[in-house]
Design an enzyme around this catalytic site. Structure first.
Site, PDB file in Angstrom:
ATOM      1  N   ALA A 109       2.732 -31.357  11.279  1.00  0.00           N
ATOM      2  CA  ALA A 109       2.271 -30.190  12.050  1.00  0.00           C
ATOM      3  C   ALA A 109       3.325 -29.633  13.012  1.00  0.00           C
ATOM      4  O   ALA A 109       3.011 -28.755  13.816  1.00  0.00           O
ATOM      5  CB  ALA A 109       0.969 -30.460  12.804  1.00  0.00           C
ATOM      6  N   GLY A 115       5.867 -27.744  12.131  1.00  0.00           N
ATOM      7  CA  GLY A 115       6.019 -26.351  11.702  1.00  0.00           C
ATOM      8  C   GLY A 115       4.819 -25.511  12.130  1.00  0.00           C
ATOM      9  O   GLY A 115       4.965 -24.367  12.568  1.00  0.00           O
ATOM     10  N   ASP A 116       3.619 -26.098  12.029  1.00  0.00           N
ATOM     11  CA  ASP A 116       2.412 -25.364  12.441  1.00  0.00           C
ATOM     12  C   ASP A 116       2.442 -25.078  13.939  1.00  0.00           C
ATOM     13  O   ASP A 116       2.023 -24.004  14.388  1.00  0.00           O
ATOM     14  CB  ASP A 116       1.156 -26.187  12.110  1.00  0.00           C
TER      15      ASP A 116
HETATM   16  O1  RIB Z   1       1.324 -28.979   8.150  1.00  0.00           O
HETATM   17  C1  RIB Z   1       0.600 -30.172   8.275  1.00  0.00           C
HETATM   18  C2  RIB Z   1      -0.697 -30.064   7.555  1.00  0.00           C
HETATM   19  O2  RIB Z   1      -0.435 -29.911   6.182  1.00  0.00           O
HETATM   20  C3  RIB Z   1      -1.594 -31.259   7.667  1.00  0.00           C
HETATM   21  O3  RIB Z   1      -2.443 -31.213   8.783  1.00  0.00           O
HETATM   22  C4  RIB Z   1      -2.322 -31.278   6.333  1.00  0.00           C
HETATM   23  O4  RIB Z   1      -3.683 -31.037   6.433  1.00  0.00           O
HETATM   24  C5  RIB Z   1      -1.620 -30.239   5.487  1.00  0.00           C
HETATM   25  O5  RIB Z   1      -2.351 -29.072   5.403  1.00  0.00           O
END
Ligand code: RIB
Length: 305
Positions: free
Chosen positions: A250, A252-253
């Site tokens: 996560a 990158g998120d």
């Molecule tokens: O970017 C990380 C995410 O990738 C995780 O939380 C997993 O669920 C996938 O979607």
């Protein structure tokens, strides 16, 4: 009034194992720990934008199961508007994740309910798109849905961000003209552009190609090397803050959600990139997807002189 961000994307329950290393094909390893954590690229980016200052709405689907209830509750706990998160028959999305001692991960996703987010369903939630300043999409829901969201976001004059993750193939060519900010990592930039990305020079070459394909601006995230920004006229490299990584899931998120929250709040691109990078760096010092995403006060404390 905080800026409004809408995320069209996935919600997954992450089933996370820690092991000394990632298993080879056909190999069984004894793991060190197991946890069940809320994740999904869409939901993670929604949580990051919310914790980092934006007012967030999520458009997505969960299954009619215990994971679905928990995924929705996790977003509601962040004051994320979930009126456009639908519960559908079948299982919620899950991600099977292994994290090794070097904090690297491997992930297998089973989309489940995320596959039920159709373009028709998105049309029902058009008022949610209309109310936002900025739209974020990724690639864990059907392509037709992403394509509709990008097109509609552009028609409505929203700032449109596509994080093309996961990507192992080219995107439909007509999507590019709707994208203000395309934010791939190295492998995604390579899959989209056909240019292998392993240095700043090759990242520049890939970004140049993606802009020629129609993307407005490109930010290629480069892990510990930071990120490369390209706007068609010039390039700027933003080195990443140095931290001790525990788990990169996560990261990158968190960058995407933090960048979006800052940009929607009126910050300039360079400031928004630095803000997103600090948030992402803090996230890798903690385990898990949503639990690792820092609060605004954590980022501000890190940035304070
Ligand atoms: O970017 C990380 C995410 O990738 C995780 O939380 C997993 O669920 C996938 O979607």
């Amino acid at each position: 009034m905080p800026a409004k961000v809408v995320v069209v994307g996935s919600l997954n329950m992450d089933l996370v194992t820690r092991a000394s290393r990632l298993p080879k094909g056909g190999e069984t390893l004894i793991g060190e720990s197991f946890s069940v954590v809320s994740g999904g690229k869409g939901a993670n980016q929604a949580v990051a934008a919310a914790r980092l200052g934006a007012q967030v709405s999520m458009i997505g689907c969960v299954g009619r199961d215990a994971y679905g209830d928990a995924l929705r509750a996790a977003l509601l706990a962040e004051q994320i508007d979930c009126q456009a998160v639908s519960t559908v028959d079948g299982s919620s999305g899950v991600a099977l994740i292994v994290v090794d001692d070097n904090s690297q991960n491997s992930i297998v996703i089973v989309p489940g309910a995320n596959g039920a987010l159709t373009a028709d369903q998105l049309k029902r939630f058009d008022p949610v798109l209309q109310a936002a300043d900025l739209l974020i999409c990724q690639l864990e829901v059907p392509d037709a849905t992403v394509g509709h969201a990008l097109k509609r976001g552009r028609e409505l004059g929203k700032i449109v961000i596509l994080n093309p993750a996961p990507a192992s193939r080219a995107l439909p060519a007509h999507w590019y003209g709707s994208i203000d900010y395309l934010i791939p990592n190295e492998s995604e930039a390579a899959a989209l552009s056909g240019v292998a990305v392993d240095s700043l020079d090759t990242a520049q070459a890939a970004a140049t190609k993606l802009i020629a394909m129609g993307a407005g601006k490109v930010i290629i995230t480069l892990g510990a090397q930071g990120s490369l920004f390209a706007d068609g006229n010039s390039f700027q490299h933003f080195p990443a803050p140095s931290v001790k990584a525990v788990d990169t899931t996560a990261a990158g998120d968190t960058f995407v959600g933090g960048f979006a929250a800052a940009l929607a709040a009126g910050k300039g691109e360079a400031e928004a990139i630095r803000f997103g990078q600090v948030a992402a760096a803090l996230s890798v010092t903690r385990a898990g997807a949503q639990p690792s995403i820092p609060a605004l006060s954590d980022v501000q404390a890190f940035q304070a002189p």
